[in-house]
Scaffold this active site. Structure first.
Site, PDB file in Angstrom:
ATOM      1  N   CYS A 184      -0.436   4.008   2.298  1.00  0.00           N
ATOM      2  CA  CYS A 184      -0.165   3.769   3.722  1.00  0.00           C
ATOM      3  C   CYS A 184       1.281   4.065   4.090  1.00  0.00           C
ATOM      4  O   CYS A 184       1.571   4.634   5.139  1.00  0.00           O
ATOM      5  CB  CYS A 184      -0.470   2.315   4.074  1.00  0.00           C
ATOM      6  SG  CYS A 184      -2.093   1.735   3.578  1.00  0.00           S
ATOM      7  N   ASP A 185       2.227   3.669   3.217  1.00  0.00           N
ATOM      8  CA  ASP A 185       3.639   3.648   3.602  1.00  0.00           C
ATOM      9  C   ASP A 185       4.554   4.548   2.783  1.00  0.00           C
ATOM     10  O   ASP A 185       5.744   4.651   3.083  1.00  0.00           O
ATOM     11  CB  ASP A 185       4.165   2.205   3.510  1.00  0.00           C
ATOM     12  CG  ASP A 185       3.400   1.256   4.418  1.00  0.00           C
ATOM     13  OD1 ASP A 185       2.978   1.697   5.501  1.00  0.00           O
ATOM     14  OD2 ASP A 185       3.223   0.085   4.044  1.00  0.00           O
ATOM     15  N   CYS A 230       0.836  -1.203   0.000  1.00  0.00           N
ATOM     16  CA  CYS A 230       0.000   0.000   0.000  1.00  0.00           C
ATOM     17  C   CYS A 230       0.869   1.251   0.000  1.00  0.00           C
ATOM     18  O   CYS A 230       1.436   1.625   1.032  1.00  0.00           O
ATOM     19  CB  CYS A 230      -0.920  -0.001   1.219  1.00  0.00           C
ATOM     20  SG  CYS A 230      -1.908   1.493   1.382  1.00  0.00           S
TER      21      CYS A 230
END
Length: 308
Positions: free
Chosen positions: A138-139, A135
């Site tokens: 997300c990261d 993701c």
């Protein structure tokens, strides 16, 4: 299990929530079961540009929150539970066995979506969360001014690569074929972006590192040339696996594990419908999932009326 619902919707992604809106408007007693945050896989990205009605795009959290609020406004209830089994109940009823309790309904809509597909190569499991991610939204911020790679050639992979250019110094897009499968507009953006380098006809054989990702062992599938590429981050974006493990042999699935649906999103079992990414009829698009959820809810209403 004393209560019997008109319809239980398993999954609170775009398909499930759209189905709940229409089921609620039809005055059906509607329960949505979701094991995580309502919204589904679309929440793994922060922005969507191709959902109709939003000329400048829309944030996925705000869009899905609006779906949820609209479903609840029309009477749908949401409960958090993870489903382990689906089985026949008494007469035409269906029983859904969750981790918390067992539920009963006259009809069921399966809208459980899908999960990320893994590379299944050495080092992937060990280094997930230590440089390997599924993701970018997300990261991605953890890789500011770093060199990262994205594996995949579809819409999701190219979207991830473009998003990562906000943070990374360089993004290498690795794809096992020469041609990409993504929409032309995404391909144009990737080809033109100065931070993105395409590494085609290439696969990842090994993900290397001790406490964190250090390099990738790559192989050209045409020449069989191999080499190690220093790398700070790897984002795997090679497709999804339908979340149908809990179904056992109750429904007919295709070779990829997707629920096979007929007209009006009907499955191989009377009273069970399916919608969204978990089926063989829907591309991985929010608008298509929502439309399929609506179709399933309309079919459920018609089915219940005929039962009565």
């Amino acid at each position: 299990m004393s209560k019997t619902y008109d319809v239980i919707i398993v999954g609170a992604g775009p398909a499930g929530l759209a189905a709940a809106i229409y089921a609620g408007r039809a005055r059906l007693d509607t329960l949505i079961l979701e094991k995580a945050l309502p919204g589904g896989q679309i929440l793994l990205t922060d922005w969507i540009e191709n959902y109709p009605g939003f000329a400048e795009g829309v944030g996925t959290f705000s869009l899905m929150d609006a779906f949820r609020a609209q479903a609840e406004r029309f009477g749908a209830k949401i409960e958090m539970d993870e489903i382990g089994d689906l089985r026949h109940g008494e007469g035409p009823l269906w029983m859904i066995v969750g981790r918390e309790k067992t539920y009963q309904a006259r009809t069921v809509i399966i809208a459980t979506g899908s999960a990320h597909r893994h590379l299944e190569v050495p080092g992937e499991a060990e280094l997930t969360g230590r440089g390997v991610s599924f993701c970018a939204t997300c990261d991605g911020a953890f890789f500011r001014d770093k060199i990262v790679s994205v594996v995949g050639g579809g819409n999701w992979a190219l979207t991830e690569a473009l998003f990562l250019t906000k943070f990374a110094r360089q993004v290498k897009l690795i794809h096992r074929r020469q041609g990409l499968r993504a929409e032309k507009i995404l391909q144009e953006r990737v080809w033109e972006h100065e931070k993105i380098e395409l590494v085609l006809d290439t696969v990842v054989d090994t993900i290397n590192g001790q406490d964190k990702l250090e390099s990738l062992s790559l192989r050209n599938v045409k020449t069989e040339e191999t080499w190690d590429e220093p790398m700070d981050g790897l984002f795997v974006s090679i497709g999804m696996i339908p979340n149908t493990g809990f179904l056992g042999s109750v429904l007919e699935l295709n070779e990829w594990g997707e629920i096979m649906v007929k007209k009006k999103m009907a499955t191989s079992q009377l009273g069970i419908y399916a919608a969204g990414d978990v089926t063989d009829a829907c591309s991985n698009q929010v608008a298509i999932a929502a439309g399929a959820g609506v179709e399933a809810a309309l079919a459920v209403d018609d089915y219940i009326n005929n039962l009565d």
